[in-house]
Write an enzyme that holds these catalytic residues in place. Structure first.
Site: not given
Ligand SMILES: NC(=O)C1=CN([C@@H]2O[C@H](COP(=O)(O)OP(=O)(O)OC[C@H]3O[C@@H](n4cnc5c(N)ncnc54)[C@H](O)[C@@H]3O)[C@@H](O)[C@H]2O)C=CC1
Ligand SMILES: O=C(O)C(=O)COP(=O)(O)O
Length: 630
Positions: A236-237, A315-317, A365-367, A346, A256
């Protein structure tokens, strides 16, 4: 036979534990729930009701009202039970949007306790039916252990569920739901923001100016247009990032292993191999989940395959990158810049070399942190959690099969039948032990692909396991529990032409092999204990035992007798039961050959005492008998 725990039949995946202390909500939500499921029913209610019990009632009332001439009225006992059940309690352990909190408050008692330490969470969790978290709360095995069976659902207000021990949740029969869609755009926008900010040194230049400097030549950036961006994880992202990057004039490729090529093609993106993606990209943007396979997939070896001067956005992990290796790659110049929203730990340690690195741009972690996304996520997760507490299977269940509500409603009476058949079958096994192999045969007029049996299999498993162990079984943990107990459940579907496809199931047969039976007549010609049931007018019926056909409604308890087929047997047994104040609800006699042997199936409301059972056994024509609790 040892006495069996009798639970209210329910297909509620969350609320089947006897330790559950769910409460209710208002009468109006109870009624609206029934309305939305369009069940023809007449209820007389005087109190608030539990959603736990609501679900059971839905099952019961589906049963009672399939015959439209019948209406169902709650008994005073039902009302007593309902009024004794307390309101569900929901712990929200991280900041959640107000709109979501309102949804939760309209259903249960909500406590918002932010910044709990792991010990504090463990000490409080056994008072809650549901827990709602974001990425900051680690829902470990200890949390499930400390919950002592009370926690029925964990709601992750966001996408990534790497902070929830899913295996432990499943073992403890706790449903995990997430909110997978509401923050997609926010995360994608943040990815693009970091990409552009990194390329143009926005953060560094800003810090420099605030320090009183004016360094125009130091912060010359690179352009995005015409550059190749590799999107790693085209979900999705990732696909939203790809769409936006194309709008910026970038050439986008993606890797993917699970994404369909046509979805990528629709966005104008080529799916390529991992190595091809990382070796040709000028920019790499990470959008895959953190799993054992993706953990530290960006490491010394993979950095060495990248184009020198590559720029990376994450911005994943944090855990998908070996952070020490990234520092080395930055120092050596393989990686020119990185922009990171997420970190292995974190918050990261204050002296983190990565955070301090001059070529790294960081955000905490503002995504997902936009007002819009947080309101959306809060509502999405609140509705999922409330639905789960009501016993609905969530469309965003992470550790349970998703069953559409209409399928569940259609299967409801068969679900009750399935549990009762499992419960009966296990009571026919001598000692109730040594069960290794169970075969379930569903006959149906429908195409086998048209019958989703997961719910039925789970309930048969529940019926078999719960009477002989302390395990609590529901849809979440049924397969796991069966496996753990060495119980192999195989399924077969038979298409029967002479039944109506209007009904999903014609009959369910449960066979247990390689065990001795305490009631020899239950063993069929193939040597297996075998019983079969059907739903008639919405009521589950036992229709065969071993090779004998019977027809008895599966309500109350059951006595099975095998006797010499001769006149007067019904009267003799009926008299013994009557004299001992045991009310007979149904009776059915099945035989193979006239005047040889017959099986009498007697439904009884009360449990006969040992003296009554002994007297039945003393009737000379009775060769064997068994009392079974449903
Ligand atoms: N920084 C933040 O605040 C946010 C972070 N995220 C994170 O972004 C990630 C993606 O989220 P969504 O796109 O919503 O999830 P998604 O499930 O829609 O997409 C993930 C994609 O990764 C793919 N994938 C799985 N294993 C892979 C592998 N080994 N290599 C490449 N691709 C692989 C999957 O096939 C799937 O298409 C998640 O880790 C999520 O936690 C999501 C939202 C906000
Ligand atoms: O949804 C996700 O996966 C996220 O990473 C968002 O995390 P958060 O809810 O902001 O702690």
């Amino acid at each position: 036979m040892a006495s069996f725990a009798c639970t209210n039949p329910t297909f509620n995946p969350a609320f089947t534990s006897s330790s559950s202390s769910s409460k209710p909500s208002s009468k109006s939500s109870f009624l609206s729930f029934l309305n939305t499921t369009s069940i023809p029913i007449s209820l007389k209610l005087s109190k608030s009701y539990s959603h736990n019990f609501q679900r059971s009632l839905v099952v019961d009332n589906v049963l009672k009202t399939t015959d439209s001439s019948q209406t169902s009225v709650l008994t005073s006992k039902d009302l007593e039970t309902l009024s004794s059940i307390s309101t569900p309690t929901i712990l929200v352990s991280e900041k959640l949007g107000e709109a979501g909190l309102e949804v939760l408050r309209s259903f249960g008692n909500v406590e918002c306790l932010y910044d709990l330490s792991p010990d504090e969470l463990n000490s409080k969790i056994s008072s809650f039916d549901a827990l709602i978290v974001r990425s900051g709360t680690k829902v470990t095995r200890q949390v499930f252990e400390a919950a002592k069976g009370r926690l029925k659902v964990v709601g992750r207000a966001g996408v990534g569920i790497d902070n929830v021990d899913l295996q432990a949740a499943t073992e403890f029969g706790c449903l995990v739901v997430n909110a997978p869609t509401a923050n997609t755009v926010a995360a994608a926008e943040h990815g693009i923001a970091l990409l552009a900010a990194m390329a143009r040194n926005v953060a560094q230049a800003d810090a420099s100016m605030k320090a009183g400097k004016w360094q125009r030549s130091k912060y010359v950036g690179v352009s995005l247009v015409g550059k190749t961006l590799a999107v790693m994880g085209f979900g999705k992202v990732g696909s939203e990032v790809a769409r936006r990057a194309k709008g910026l004039g970038m050439n986008v490729i993606a890797h993917d292993p699970y994404a369909p090529a046509d979805r990528a093609r629709a966005v104008g993106v080529d799916l390529v191999s991992f190595d091809q993606a990382i070796s040709t990209a000028d920019f790499i943007s990470l959008h895959m989940p953190l799993t054992p396979t993706t953990s530290k997939v960006f490491n010394d070896e993979t950095f060495s395959k990248m184009k020198k001067g590559v720029r990376i956005v994450n911005v994943a992990r944090g855990g998908v990158i070996d952070e020490d290796a990234l520092v080395r790659a930055l120092d050596s110049g393989i990686v020119a810049q990185a922009a990171l929203d997420v970190f292995t730990e974190e918050p990261p340690p204050k002296d983190s070399k990565l955070v301090q690195h001059e070529n790294v741009t960081v955000t905490p972690h503002l995504g997902a942190s936009t007002k819009e996304a947080q309101e959306g996520v809060a509502i999405e997760i609140a509705e999922a959690v409330v639905g789960a507490l009501k016993g609905e299977l969530s469309a965003t269940a992470v550790n349970a099969p998703m069953v559409a509500p209409e399928v569940m409603l259609e299967l409801a009476p068969y679900v009750v039948l399935a549990e009762k058949l499992g419960r009966l079958a296990v009571q026919l096994v001598a000692g109730g032990k040594g069960i290794k192999s169970v075969k379930v045969v569903y006959s149906s007029a429908r195409d086998p692909d048209d019958l989703d049996t997961r719910l039925l299999r789970a309930m048969i498993t529940k019926g078999i396991i719960e009477p002989i162990s302390a395990s609590f079984v529901n849809l979440v943990n049924a397969d796991f529990t069966a496996k753990q107990k060495g119980l192999r459940i195989t399924e077969e579907r038979i298409v029967v032409a002479d039944s109506s496809p209007e009904f999903p199931v014609h009959s369910i047969q449960v066979q247990i092999s390689n065990v001795d039976s305490k009631f020899a007549s239950a063993v069929s010609e193939n040597g297996n204990i075998s019983i079969e049931g059907k739903v008639k007018y919405g009521i589950p019926h036992l229709t065969s035992v071993g090779s004998f056909g019977v027809d008895v409604s599966l309500e109350g308890n059951l006595i099975l007798c095998r006797q010499v087929d001769q006149p007067g047997m019904i009267g003799r047994v009926g008299k013994i039961l009557g004299e001992n104040n045991v009310n007979v609800s149904f009776m059915s006699v099945g035989r193979t050959v006239r005047r040889t042997r017959a099986i009498m199936a007697i439904g009884v409301d009360e449990e006969p005492n040992s003296v009554t059972l002994r007297k039945i056994g003393e009737v000379s024509a009775i060769e064997e008998f068994v009392f079974l609790k449903l």
